[in-house]
Design a protein around this motif. Structure first.
Motif, PDB file in Angstrom:
ATOM      1  N   ARG A 159      41.290  21.981  94.349  1.00 61.13           N
ATOM      2  CA  ARG A 159      42.585  22.656  94.569  1.00 61.13           C
ATOM      3  C   ARG A 159      42.439  23.786  95.575  1.00 61.13           C
ATOM      4  N   SER A 185      37.744   8.634  85.046  1.00 56.94           N
ATOM      5  CA  SER A 185      38.140  10.044  85.072  1.00 56.94           C
ATOM      6  C   SER A 185      37.165  10.912  85.875  1.00 56.94           C
ATOM      7  N   ARG A 186      35.991  10.380  86.232  1.00 59.38           N
ATOM      8  CA  ARG A 186      35.001  11.174  86.938  1.00 59.38           C
ATOM      9  C   ARG A 186      34.846  10.741  88.399  1.00 59.38           C
ATOM     10  N   GLN A 209      47.223  17.787  91.385  1.00 56.78           N
ATOM     11  CA  GLN A 209      46.946  17.037  90.160  1.00 56.78           C
ATOM     12  C   GLN A 209      45.465  17.066  89.790  1.00 56.78           C
ATOM     13  N   SER A 210      44.642  17.532  90.696  1.00 56.53           N
ATOM     14  CA  SER A 210      43.204  17.544  90.436  1.00 56.53           C
ATOM     15  C   SER A 210      42.871  18.536  89.336  1.00 56.53           C
ATOM     16  N   ARG A 211      41.904  18.164  88.523  1.00 56.73           N
ATOM     17  CA  ARG A 211      41.437  19.072  87.471  1.00 56.73           C
ATOM     18  C   ARG A 211      40.401  20.047  88.007  1.00 56.73           C
ATOM     19  N   SER A 212      39.916  19.788  89.206  1.00 60.15           N
ATOM     20  CA  SER A 212      38.859  20.611  89.772  1.00 60.15           C
ATOM     21  C   SER A 212      39.433  21.815  90.524  1.00 60.15           C
ATOM     22  N   HIS A 213      39.020  22.989  90.123  1.00 62.92           N
ATOM     23  CA  HIS A 213      39.432  24.217  90.804  1.00 62.92           C
ATOM     24  C   HIS A 213      38.955  24.201  92.257  1.00 62.92           C
TER      25      HIS A 213
END
Length: 125
Positions: free
Chosen positions: A30, A4-5, A23-27
């Motif tokens: 995105r 996940s990292r 789909q990325s969790r990183s602002h």
């Protein structure tokens, strides 16, 4: 590094293309992808003009005609002609310096004979 990292470098076919950005969790990722898509939209319709090409940009801009492909792609390319010359080819046969005695097709044959010598060089790609 846990699954996940794992870092996401950017969109690529192996990572799901542009969809991976959403789909990325990183602002930050995105945001970077949004900027990249905007930049692409601004330039994708423009012609490609290589800043390192050996063809004078004015020829492309003015749509200048040329005698033959050897005069356009072989003769002005100092990397190509230098390596050919190092392999024993006469620069006149490569039509360097405006020389036109050699049939342009023979100039191309000379390049083809030595093509293996360009492996790993910018010309070889």
């Amino acid at each position: 590094m846990s699954k996940s990292r794992q870092p996401v470098v950017g969109p690529s076919p192996g990572r799901g293309g542009w969809g991976a950005c959403h789909q990325s969790r990183s602002h930050l990722i995105r945001t970077a992808c949004t900027i990249a898509r905007s930049l692409l939209a601004d330039v994708e319709h423009l012609p490609i003009v290589s800043p390192h090409g050996h063809v004078p940009p004015a020829m492309i801009a003015d749509d200048t005609t040329f005698r033959d492909p050897a005069d356009l792609f072989i003769s002005p390319d100092r990397y190509l002609t230098r390596l050919q010359h190092a392999n024993g080819e006469d620069l006149a046969d490569l039509r360097v310096g405006g020389r036109t005695e050699t049939d342009p097709r023979e100039s191309w044959r000379m390049v083809c004979r030595h093509w293996k010598d360009f492996d790993g060089t910018a010309t070889g790609y």
